[in-house]
Design a protein around this motif. Structure first.
Motif, mmCIF file in Angstrom:
data_model
loop_
_atom_site.group_PDB
_atom_site.id
_atom_site.type_symbol
_atom_site.label_atom_id
_atom_site.label_comp_id
_atom_site.label_asym_id
_atom_site.label_seq_id
_atom_site.Cartn_x
_atom_site.Cartn_y
_atom_site.Cartn_z
ATOM 1 N N SER A 32 0.472 -1.266 -0.373
ATOM 2 C CA SER A 32 0.007 -0.116 -0.432
ATOM 3 C C SER A 32 0.902 1.200 -0.106
ATOM 4 C CB SER A 32 -1.004 0.430 1.708
ATOM 5 O OG SER A 32 -0.344 0.185 2.178
ATOM 6 N N HIS A 33 -0.065 2.202 -0.616
ATOM 7 C CA HIS A 33 1.138 3.644 -0.029
ATOM 8 C C HIS A 33 1.603 3.859 0.480
ATOM 9 C CE1 HIS A 33 -3.030 5.600 -0.107
ATOM 10 N NE2 HIS A 33 -2.192 6.070 1.030
ATOM 11 N N ASP A 60 5.879 -1.311 -6.887
ATOM 12 C CA ASP A 60 4.783 -2.117 -6.011
ATOM 13 C C ASP A 60 4.907 -3.770 -6.579
ATOM 14 O OD1 ASP A 60 3.529 -1.578 -8.453
ATOM 15 O OD2 ASP A 60 2.073 -0.251 -7.493
ATOM 16 N N ASN A 64 5.802 -1.044 -10.221
ATOM 17 C CA ASN A 64 5.432 0.448 -10.663
ATOM 18 C C ASN A 64 5.720 1.219 -9.490
ATOM 19 O OD1 ASN A 64 4.082 0.222 -13.574
ATOM 20 N ND2 ASN A 64 2.332 -0.890 -12.426
ATOM 21 N N LEU A 65 6.148 2.507 -9.897
ATOM 22 C CA LEU A 65 6.849 3.266 -9.413
ATOM 23 C C LEU A 65 5.481 3.913 -7.517
ATOM 24 C CD1 LEU A 65 9.296 5.071 -7.764
ATOM 25 C CD2 LEU A 65 8.716 6.634 -9.345
ATOM 26 N N LYS A 66 6.193 3.665 -6.618
ATOM 27 C CA LYS A 66 4.980 3.531 -5.765
ATOM 28 C C LYS A 66 5.215 4.672 -5.262
ATOM 29 C CE LYS A 66 0.818 2.101 -3.956
ATOM 30 N NZ LYS A 66 0.354 1.299 -4.104
ATOM 31 N N ALA A 67 6.015 4.913 -4.851
ATOM 32 C CA ALA A 67 7.376 5.881 -3.923
ATOM 33 C C ALA A 67 8.582 6.911 -4.073
ATOM 34 C CB ALA A 67 6.938 6.454 -1.710
ATOM 35 N N PHE A 68 9.284 7.312 -3.414
ATOM 36 C CA PHE A 68 10.716 8.436 -4.104
ATOM 37 C C PHE A 68 11.337 9.300 -3.592
ATOM 38 C CE2 PHE A 68 13.749 10.505 -6.555
ATOM 39 C CZ PHE A 68 14.638 9.269 -7.146
ATOM 40 N N LYS B 66 12.383 14.213 -7.317
ATOM 41 C CA LYS B 66 12.658 14.238 -5.650
ATOM 42 C C LYS B 66 12.440 13.650 -4.473
ATOM 43 C CE LYS B 66 15.934 17.457 -3.394
ATOM 44 N NZ LYS B 66 17.512 17.651 -3.504
ATOM 45 N N ALA B 67 11.174 13.629 -5.024
ATOM 46 C CA ALA B 67 9.503 12.962 -4.614
ATOM 47 C C ALA B 67 8.359 12.765 -5.115
ATOM 48 C CB ALA B 67 9.469 14.057 -2.835
ATOM 49 N N PHE B 68 7.827 11.165 -4.605
ATOM 50 C CA PHE B 68 7.174 11.022 -5.175
ATOM 51 C C PHE B 68 6.592 10.079 -4.597
ATOM 52 C CE2 PHE B 68 5.078 7.356 -8.035
ATOM 53 C CZ PHE B 68 4.458 8.297 -9.123
ATOM 54 N N ILE B 69 4.893 10.365 -4.853
ATOM 55 C CA ILE B 69 4.127 9.269 -3.797
ATOM 56 C C ILE B 69 2.739 8.749 -4.824
ATOM 57 C CG2 ILE B 69 2.665 10.859 -2.788
ATOM 58 C CD1 ILE B 69 3.181 8.183 -0.670
ATOM 59 N N ARG B 70 2.777 7.410 -5.160
ATOM 60 C CA ARG B 70 1.236 6.881 -5.923
ATOM 61 C C ARG B 70 0.272 6.484 -5.146
ATOM 62 N NH1 ARG B 70 -0.872 4.880 -10.138
ATOM 63 N NH2 ARG B 70 -1.390 2.351 -10.048
ATOM 64 N N MET B 71 -0.747 7.289 -5.166
ATOM 65 C CA MET B 71 -1.806 6.492 -3.864
ATOM 66 C C MET B 71 -2.217 4.999 -4.452
ATOM 67 S SD MET B 71 -3.651 10.480 -3.247
ATOM 68 C CE MET B 71 -5.348 8.961 -2.442
ATOM 69 N N ASP B 72 -2.711 4.223 -3.887
ATOM 70 C CA ASP B 72 -3.141 3.131 -3.943
ATOM 71 C C ASP B 72 -4.719 3.364 -4.771
ATOM 72 O OD1 ASP B 72 -1.714 1.904 -2.459
ATOM 73 O OD2 ASP B 72 -3.158 2.131 -0.833
ATOM 74 N N ILE B 79 1.607 7.508 -13.825
ATOM 75 C CA ILE B 79 2.904 7.544 -12.572
ATOM 76 C C ILE B 79 3.571 8.772 -13.722
ATOM 77 C CG2 ILE B 79 5.117 6.568 -12.163
ATOM 78 C CD1 ILE B 79 3.124 4.473 -11.929
#
Lengths: 162, 162, 162, 162
Positions: A32-33, A60, A64-68, B66-72, B79
């Protein structure tokens, strides 16, 4: 212009309807995120403790990119490497360094790095497993030595179990 | 084998030296990773408040992630769009929707989307400015309607000032 | 050479162990390969009934290629289009033609096709849903008229429910 | 608006004409889609018998994708590798492992893997020959050990002769 405006309103309503359906598209056995954020921030904290400037990517179960996050002053070239390490770890369900051992000249999968748009097979990518051992994603860390990258990735991946 | 070992030690020492210098490589007028996290999490909180499933990307003054988030459950295709919106906003120092107004057929920069490996010129990308109005990065949001994406991006960008 | 041989055997044993673990990596809410084959062959049969030469691609919930067939004599350029149609349908959880309506000049997502390595937004891509309405993959069909492509894709997608 | 409609009708008629001609575009000495399906399903059956999770790709005499299946739970990274193995086998009309023997450091075609958008030169790709020994396509298998991949590919390729 009026028909264009009408078209836009229709399209907007269509999009809203579609959006309401996407909630059902989330797959199970996937990170999950909130879990991805926990992995990311745990790895970042470990990097700060060790004084290493890292790029950290969490992907995930679908790769696929989920957080960075990219720490200030870390290598510019490590953004892509961190993401590719995470993807590589998920593509083959193993730590990137383990794949690198068999991709050397004479190895059984020599030059596998040229597949999938470019893989990274030195240490720093680690699968993320849940409490049942199911792989739900992966983490990739780049910016320090390969030992530091691997250790920080492992600390991050283990955060899922706490 | 000895020369290889020697080479590895040299390479390791070189890497350590480089690492210690990278702290000085940070450019001024650039978003820090702590600020990027703040922007990211503020935008995420706003998305949750509005009940929209978003992908959120923050890039620095150099247009690097720099920062990334992908919500469920958000769109898989968002993306790349979130990252491209952020890059587009920084590449031309304007909200993506403003660029989109002049990239239409007959517009002065028609099909500019084909440059730079693909731009996204519909709303959802916004420059991030510090208290002096200097652009220090950008945020890109994708997953909701273009109005939601733009509003959430703006809320995120403004978090830098608080 | 002996150490290389030893290395190969170790690597081989490692790979075997890893392989035995991959069974646990399968995510749920995803199309199975038997279902994908059923979708593929149903669409192919419909194409044959209508006398249309099609390329047919089925992807899974992660948007990864799951099954594909290219009918003899069909357009060479339709291999990539069929796959991109399927991916587009899953990336945004809608039929490709519906996305195409809002990606035209003046539309709310103009030139979205330039994202994600290239999307196809004319008809022929359709999400695949299970009996609960959950999206478990998508099908993309290319080679006929856009009406034929869409109809054949729909017949294929519906095979999952029978 | 009338000219646009007229254009659409013309384009439609043109397309229909082209479609009716494409039947004749099939080159001789090429694998048919029914043969490709037979190769694919024979290889899949062999993989199931051996309990190996494989990605299997069949390409035609022009090295274009003809049929594909991805078994549940197989490596994500093997989709691209299976396709690249099949292409490599047809590009040079030999088993991929044979090419790999001469692409090692010091070999006569060192790093040939960097051509053609990325080749895979470890075992698992095999040319498909008809009863006259003419190469009519190729099969690529990825997901097991390189010995398993090669053996399953060979069983698949031989299905054409039965």
């Amino acid at each position: 212009m009026n028909s264009l405006k009408h078209f836009k309103i229709c399209a907007f309503a269509l999009l809203l309807t579609l959006l309401s359906n996407t909630v059902h598209a989330q797959i199970s056995n996937d990170i999950s995120h909130e879990e991805a954020l926990k992995v990311l921030l745990t790895a970042k904290k470990e990097a700060e403790k060790l004084g290493v400037l890292e790029n950290i990517a969490v992907i995930d179960a679908c790769a696929n990119l989920k957080a960075f996050i990219r720490m200030d002053g870390s290598f510019l070239g490590s953004i892509d490497i961190a993401i590719k390490k995470a993807k590589t770890a998920r593509y083959f369900n193993m730590a990137t360094g383990d794949l690198g051992k068999i991709s050397q000249p004479g190895g059984i999968v020599y030059n596998i790095e040229l597949s999938n748009g470019g893989l990274i097979t030195f240490p720093g990518g680690v699968p993320i497993k849940d409490e049942n051992g199911t792989i739900i994603g992966a983490i990739g860390v780049s910016g320090g030595t390969i030992e530091e990258d691997h250790d920080i990735a492992t600390v991050g991946a283990n955060a899922i179990l706490q």
